[in-house]
Design a protein around this motif. Structure first.
Motif, short mmCIF file in Angstrom:
data_model
loop_
_atom_site.label_atom_id
_atom_site.label_comp_id
_atom_site.label_asym_id
_atom_site.label_seq_id
_atom_site.Cartn_x
_atom_site.Cartn_y
_atom_site.Cartn_z
N ARG A 119 44.21 -65.36 120.09
CA ARG A 119 44.53 -64.50 118.73
C ARG A 119 45.78 -64.82 118.11
N GLU A 120 46.77 -64.98 118.91
CA GLU A 120 48.20 -65.55 118.51
C GLU A 120 48.15 -66.89 117.61
N LEU A 121 47.43 -68.03 117.97
CA LEU A 121 46.96 -69.18 117.28
C LEU A 121 46.44 -68.62 115.83
N ARG A 122 45.35 -67.96 115.97
CA ARG A 122 44.83 -67.71 114.50
C ARG A 122 45.86 -66.79 113.62
N GLU A 123 46.55 -65.84 114.31
CA GLU A 123 47.36 -64.83 113.36
C GLU A 123 48.61 -65.71 112.97
N ARG A 124 49.10 -66.59 113.81
CA ARG A 124 50.70 -67.19 113.38
C ARG A 124 50.33 -68.53 112.85
N VAL A 125 49.19 -69.26 113.00
CA VAL A 125 49.08 -70.58 112.65
C VAL A 125 48.00 -70.57 111.43
N ILE A 126 46.63 -70.24 112.03
CA ILE A 126 45.54 -70.55 111.22
C ILE A 126 45.40 -69.83 110.10
N GLU A 127 45.56 -68.24 110.28
CA GLU A 127 45.08 -67.19 109.06
C GLU A 127 46.23 -67.74 107.96
N PRO A 128 47.54 -67.96 108.08
CA PRO A 128 48.51 -68.04 106.97
C PRO A 128 48.06 -69.32 106.18
N ARG A 129 47.62 -70.53 106.92
CA ARG A 129 47.40 -71.68 106.11
C ARG A 129 46.00 -71.63 105.67
N ILE A 130 44.99 -70.91 106.14
CA ILE A 130 43.73 -70.58 105.33
C ILE A 130 44.14 -70.11 104.04
N ALA A 131 44.99 -68.89 104.09
CA ALA A 131 45.25 -68.10 102.81
C ALA A 131 45.85 -69.21 101.85
N LYS A 132 47.01 -70.07 102.24
CA LYS A 132 47.46 -71.04 101.33
C LYS A 132 46.53 -71.86 100.80
N PHE A 133 45.46 -72.40 101.51
CA PHE A 133 44.40 -73.38 101.22
C PHE A 133 43.39 -72.55 100.19
N ARG A 134 43.07 -71.35 100.32
CA ARG A 134 42.48 -70.58 99.22
C ARG A 134 42.99 -70.34 97.83
N GLU A 135 44.54 -70.19 98.05
CA GLU A 135 45.35 -70.05 96.75
C GLU A 135 45.31 -71.44 96.00
N ARG A 136 45.18 -72.53 96.70
CA ARG A 136 45.12 -73.87 96.23
C ARG A 136 43.77 -73.99 95.31
N LEU A 137 42.88 -73.80 96.34
CA LEU A 137 41.47 -73.66 95.67
C LEU A 137 41.09 -72.79 94.43
N ARG A 138 41.68 -71.53 94.35
CA ARG A 138 41.59 -70.63 93.16
C ARG A 138 42.35 -71.28 92.10
N ARG A 139 43.31 -72.06 92.12
CA ARG A 139 44.03 -72.61 91.26
C ARG A 139 43.20 -73.71 90.68
N ALA A 140 42.37 -74.40 91.41
CA ALA A 140 41.69 -75.60 90.92
C ALA A 140 40.37 -74.82 90.21
N GLN A 141 39.96 -73.83 90.63
CA GLN A 141 38.83 -73.06 89.96
C GLN A 141 39.44 -72.56 88.48
N GLN A 142 40.46 -72.11 88.32
CA GLN A 142 41.19 -71.78 87.12
C GLN A 142 41.34 -72.92 86.11
N GLN A 143 41.66 -74.12 86.84
CA GLN A 143 41.76 -75.51 86.10
C GLN A 143 40.60 -76.11 85.77
N GLY A 144 39.13 -75.40 86.32
CA GLY A 144 37.82 -76.10 86.05
C GLY A 144 37.56 -77.15 86.82
#
Length: 197
Positions: A119-144
């Motif tokens: 749980r600590e690994l997921r909350e401290r390390v994995i989930e914040p990086r997944i959120a950043k990854f999604r942000e990057r892909l959302r920008r890629a979607q906006q750019q087509g």
């Protein structure tokens, strides 16, 4: 008159020594063989000092991994999605390889058996990086660059899943050429159809 020692500086010095010792020992012997006793001896501190800050060896390694991942927390955004993904996945591969001495690989293995550490690994390390990854892909979607209806959770699994599959079954991490191929295939499934066809 001599100044009294700065307790905060001494504590930070001990903390850094513990983290450094843990990383060195993992690199030399592999995560599984590292003990809190060995960490204490290498760092020049008592076991009590380690347990004052961390409940287990896994928690020490989690802090190392969190710090290492924080250095590259934001995915690159050069405008070239494939190149940016290559950079990002190469950084992850660097944390996981070689698997027999990687603190990250050892921590992941232990977290499978320890729900609290998982749980600590997921909350401290994995989930914040997944959120950043999604942000990057959302920008890629906006750019087509990605289809507007591309499922970003599926994208995550398509790109990161092969790394953890290869880690779990000792298949070796992908070399740069194979990584390019993996990214190309994943992006093909997430890219809008060419409107000129």
């Amino acid at each position: 008159m001599a100044k009294a020692p700065n307790a905060a500086r001494r504590s930070e010095s001990s903390r850094r020594a513990i983290l450094t010792a843990t990383q060195e020992l993992c690199g030399e012997n592999g995560y599984r063989r590292v003990t809190v006793e060995a960490i204490a001896a290498r760092a020049g501190v008592s076991k009590k000092t380690i347990y004052r800050w961390w409940p287990s060896k896994g928690a020490v390694v989690l802090e190392i991994l969190d710090e290492a991942a924080s250095i590259t927390a934001d995915p690159p955004d050069t405008g070239d999605l494939a190149a940016d993904l290559h950079t990002q996945l190469t950084e992850v591969i660097g944390l996981l390889a070689p698997s027999h001495t990687s603190p990250a690989a050892g921590l992941i293995a232990e977290a499978l058996q320890d729900p609290d550490l998982g749980r600590e690994l997921r909350e401290r390390v994995i989930e914040p990086r997944i959120a950043k990854f999604r942000e990057r892909l959302r920008r890629a979607q906006q750019q087509g660059q990605l289809s507007p209806d591309a499922d970003l959770d599926v994208a995550l699994d398509l790109l990161y899943g092969p790394l953890y599959h290869r880690l779990a079954f000792h298949l070796g991490m992908p070399d740069p050429d194979y990584l390019d191929t993996l990214i190309a295939h994943a992006l093909r499934s997430l890219t809008p159809p060419d409107s000129t066809n």
